[in-house]
Each structure stands twice: as C-alpha cells, then as structure tokens.
Design a protein around this motif. Structure first.
Motif, short mmCIF file in Angstrom:
data_model
loop_
_atom_site.label_atom_id
_atom_site.label_comp_id
_atom_site.label_asym_id
_atom_site.label_seq_id
_atom_site.Cartn_x
_atom_site.Cartn_y
_atom_site.Cartn_z
N LEU A 75 0.82 -1.22 0.00
CA LEU A 75 0.00 0.00 0.00
C LEU A 75 0.85 1.26 0.00
CD1 LEU A 75 -2.88 -0.98 2.47
CD2 LEU A 75 -2.80 -1.18 -0.03
N ASN A 76 2.14 1.13 -0.23
CA ASN A 76 3.03 2.29 -0.21
C ASN A 76 2.66 3.32 -1.27
OD1 ASN A 76 4.52 1.37 1.94
ND2 ASN A 76 6.28 0.73 0.74
N ASP A 77 2.34 2.88 -2.49
CA ASP A 77 2.00 3.82 -3.55
C ASP A 77 0.72 4.59 -3.22
OD1 ASP A 77 4.21 3.10 -5.00
OD2 ASP A 77 3.12 1.82 -6.42
N TYR A 78 -0.24 3.88 -2.64
CA TYR A 78 -1.48 4.54 -2.24
C TYR A 78 -1.21 5.56 -1.15
CZ TYR A 78 -5.82 5.31 0.27
OH TYR A 78 -6.87 5.91 0.90
N ARG A 79 -0.47 5.18 -0.13
CA ARG A 79 -0.17 6.10 0.96
C ARG A 79 0.59 7.32 0.46
NH1 ARG A 79 0.25 1.04 4.26
NH2 ARG A 79 2.35 0.75 3.40
N ALA A 80 1.51 7.12 -0.47
CA ALA A 80 2.28 8.24 -1.02
C ALA A 80 1.37 9.22 -1.75
CB ALA A 80 3.36 7.72 -1.95
N ALA A 81 0.37 8.71 -2.46
CA ALA A 81 -0.56 9.59 -3.18
C ALA A 81 -1.36 10.45 -2.22
CB ALA A 81 -1.48 8.76 -4.06
N VAL A 82 -1.78 9.87 -1.10
CA VAL A 82 -2.52 10.63 -0.09
C VAL A 82 -1.59 11.61 0.62
CG1 VAL A 82 -3.88 10.48 2.04
CG2 VAL A 82 -4.19 8.76 0.23
N GLN A 83 -0.39 11.16 0.95
CA GLN A 83 0.56 12.01 1.67
C GLN A 83 0.97 13.22 0.84
OE1 GLN A 83 1.54 11.11 5.02
NE2 GLN A 83 1.90 13.32 4.84
N ALA A 84 0.90 13.10 -0.48
CA ALA A 84 1.32 14.19 -1.36
C ALA A 84 0.48 15.45 -1.19
CB ALA A 84 1.28 13.72 -2.81
N VAL A 85 -0.74 15.33 -0.67
CA VAL A 85 -1.59 16.52 -0.49
C VAL A 85 -1.70 16.89 0.99
CG1 VAL A 85 -2.90 16.01 -2.58
CG2 VAL A 85 -3.75 15.17 -0.37
N ASN A 86 -0.86 16.29 1.83
CA ASN A 86 -0.93 16.52 3.27
C ASN A 86 0.42 16.94 3.83
OD1 ASN A 86 -3.68 15.63 4.58
ND2 ASN A 86 -3.29 14.17 2.93
N ILE A 87 0.35 17.57 4.99
CA ILE A 87 1.54 17.88 5.79
C ILE A 87 1.31 17.21 7.14
CG2 ILE A 87 2.91 19.69 6.89
CD1 ILE A 87 1.93 21.58 4.69
N GLY A 88 2.27 16.43 7.59
CA GLY A 88 2.11 15.71 8.84
C GLY A 88 1.80 14.25 8.60
N ALA A 89 1.86 13.50 9.67
CA ALA A 89 1.75 12.04 9.57
C ALA A 89 0.34 11.58 9.28
CB ALA A 89 2.26 11.39 10.85
N GLU A 90 -0.67 12.21 9.88
CA GLU A 90 -2.06 11.77 9.71
C GLU A 90 -2.76 12.65 8.69
OE1 GLU A 90 -5.93 11.64 12.56
OE2 GLU A 90 -4.25 10.35 13.16
N PRO A 91 -3.40 12.05 7.68
CA PRO A 91 -4.02 12.85 6.62
C PRO A 91 -5.19 13.70 7.12
CG PRO A 91 -4.57 10.52 6.37
CD PRO A 91 -3.54 10.60 7.44
N GLN A 92 -5.17 14.97 6.74
CA GLN A 92 -6.27 15.89 7.00
C GLN A 92 -7.07 16.17 5.73
OE1 GLN A 92 -6.81 16.82 10.22
NE2 GLN A 92 -5.05 15.48 10.65
N LEU A 93 -6.43 15.95 4.59
CA LEU A 93 -7.07 16.13 3.29
C LEU A 93 -7.03 14.81 2.54
CD1 LEU A 93 -5.43 19.52 2.22
CD2 LEU A 93 -7.74 19.19 3.16
N TYR A 94 -8.01 14.62 1.67
CA TYR A 94 -8.02 13.38 0.89
C TYR A 94 -8.15 13.71 -0.59
CZ TYR A 94 -8.65 8.61 -0.50
OH TYR A 94 -8.44 7.38 -1.08
N PRO A 95 -7.23 13.17 -1.42
CA PRO A 95 -7.30 13.44 -2.86
C PRO A 95 -8.32 12.53 -3.53
CG PRO A 95 -5.41 12.05 -2.38
CD PRO A 95 -6.05 12.37 -1.05
N GLY A 96 -9.20 13.13 -4.31
CA GLY A 96 -10.09 12.31 -5.13
C GLY A 96 -9.35 11.76 -6.34
#
Length: 276
Positions: A75-96
């Motif tokens: 799931l690394n590629d998926y996590r990287a895609a989500v992390q790309a629009v966030n700052i910090g360890a826990e996502p606050q924003l979610y990319p559609g």
C-alpha cells in the motif's frame, strides 16, 4: 443508493478504488506511449476530512487511517498519493481520483475531467488549476461516449458515479456497450458500491450479456456475511486490464482485505472474468 463523494471520502471504498487505480495506470505506463486518462464523475477533487460532511459519517477511520496504520509495503503507492496533499503524519485532506490521476501523469499523458454538479465543478477547477487537466461540466454518459476513442492510442476511462439515480446501472451498461463498439481495445474502470449481493448479481448478469471479451470483476466485501441495509463493500469492473496489473492483483487485494477488515470479520475479496 446515494453515494456522494464528500460524505464518504477516504472510506474503505476509496482505499480499494484508488489503490487499484494507481496499480492499473502504473501497469499501463510500462509502455512509453501516451495515455489519455478520463474521469467521467470527477467530484470536487480534494476533500477536507475535518469538514462537516466527512465528520458526519466518520468513515475515514475505517478507510485511509487503517491503510496508513497497516505496515504492508503493497500500500506504499497509495499512501504516497494521499501524503502528497498533506503535511504531517495523519491525513487531513483526501485526494479524489482527479488529484491521484494528476500525480500519475507523465509529460506525454493527458487528463480529462468531467463533473456535472456546478458547485463541485467550480471546486474541481480550483483544485486542478495548477495542473494541465481539462475540466468539463457535462452529462457524464454523453461525455464518455463522445470522447472515445481519445486522440492517443491508449487510454483509461474511470466511471465513478454517486448512484443517485435509479437508472444509473442501466445507463452505465448501455454506455459501456456503445463505447466498446467504438473503442474495443480501450481500458474502462467502473466503480460500484456493494449493498446486497442480489442486486449485484442482477447487474453482472446484464453486463455478461454484452459479450465483452475481457471484462474483469473485482469485489471487496467487508463483512463475513451481508449486513442488511448498509454498505457492504465496493468493487470495480475493468475492461481490458493490462497483464502487469493482473499479475499483482491477487497480492494487492489480499493486502487490502487484511488492512480494511472490520473488527471481528475476515472480509472477502473476489475477482475473475465476467464471462467465466
């Protein structure tokens, strides 16, 4: 079934959909030729997980947060895609899907987005303003049929409706049949929620009648038995999936099942050719 993106952003269905979509596009990109990526129901493009709509359902806790807590490298590629629009360890924003597809673009690729809802289309244009995506505001099924085949030799159509209309599945079926007549070798991804197996079985029966040679069905069931009246999982129909994607699909689905299974359930993943 009413499935508006903003209420369900980052839930288990999004984790499955976006993980598989990333893997599919990456598999197609093993070849250097240009791709056209088309999203017929693009939504807003970016979702605030702290906003009222997302907080009302709280579904991210059983979706993206489980995926981030799971150690599997699949799931690394998926996590990287989500992390790309966030700052910090826990996502606050979610990319559609539009944001995720934009991240995957190579210089030779193209991205075409469509969102009929005026407010969502306005938000989408704002989110995608720094990309080269073309944004349309048209009926999704009219656009789907009008835009295939794309100008590039290869492409992917992503169909991800909210299932608000009673005839949604019938429109998908009819448009898919017409699109495949125009573009037999094209790749099409159709997302759907799983509420009950009977309804899903009927739809699969209708799709089977289309006689599409390579139509893959992928199902992710959350619970060990159907939970009446609620969301039970999600799946994808994929026309012409590439070989490299098929090779890694079993291990990725198993990783998703293990990461997303609710407490007390094992969950289930199923996949196979619809004509079999």
């Amino acid at each position: 079934m009413n499935y508006r993106h903003s209420f369900h952003a980052a839930n288990s269905a999004d984790v499955v959909k976006h993980s598989l979509l990333i893997a599919l596009v990456r598999a197609l990109q093993h070849k250097p030729g240009a791709l056209t990526l088309i999203d017929t129901h693009a939504g807003r493009g970016l979702y605030n997980l702290g906003g009222d709509e997302a907080q009302r359902t709280g579904e991210a806790a059983q979706g993206v947060l489980r995926a981030f807590a799971d150690p599997t490298p699949l799931l690394n590629d998926y996590r990287a895609a989500v992390q790309a629009v966030n700052i910090g360890a826990e996502p606050q924003l979610y990319p559609g899907s539009p944001q995720i597809l934009a991240q995957l673009l190579r210089p030779q690729d193209f991205l075409i987005l469509n969102e009929k809802h005026p407010e969502d289309a306005y938000a989408l244009r704002g989110v995608m303003r720094d990309t080269f995506a073309a944004v349309h505001e048209r009926d999704a099924y009219e656009l789907w049929l009008a835009i295939v085949p794309p100008r590039t030799a290869r492409g992917v159509v992503v169909v991800d409706p909210p299932y608000e209309q009673l005839d949604e599945r019938a429109r998908i079926t009819a448009t898919l049949a017409a699109a495949c007549r125009k573009w037999a070798h094209g790749v099409t991804v159709i997302w759907y929620p799983l509420k009950d197996r009977t309804m899903h079985w009927r739809w699969k029966k209708q799709l089977r009648k289309l006689g599409i040679p390579k139509l893959l069905t992928v199902e992710h069931w959350l619970y060990d038995s159907d939970q009446p009246g609620i969301y039970n999982g999600a799946g994808l129909f994929i026309v012409n999936p590439p070989y490299a994607f098929m090779q890694m699909l079993p291990s990725l689905l198993e990783a998703l099942r293990a990461a997303l299974a609710p407490e007390g359930h094992q969950g289930e993943v199923l996949f196979g050719w619809l004509g079999d």
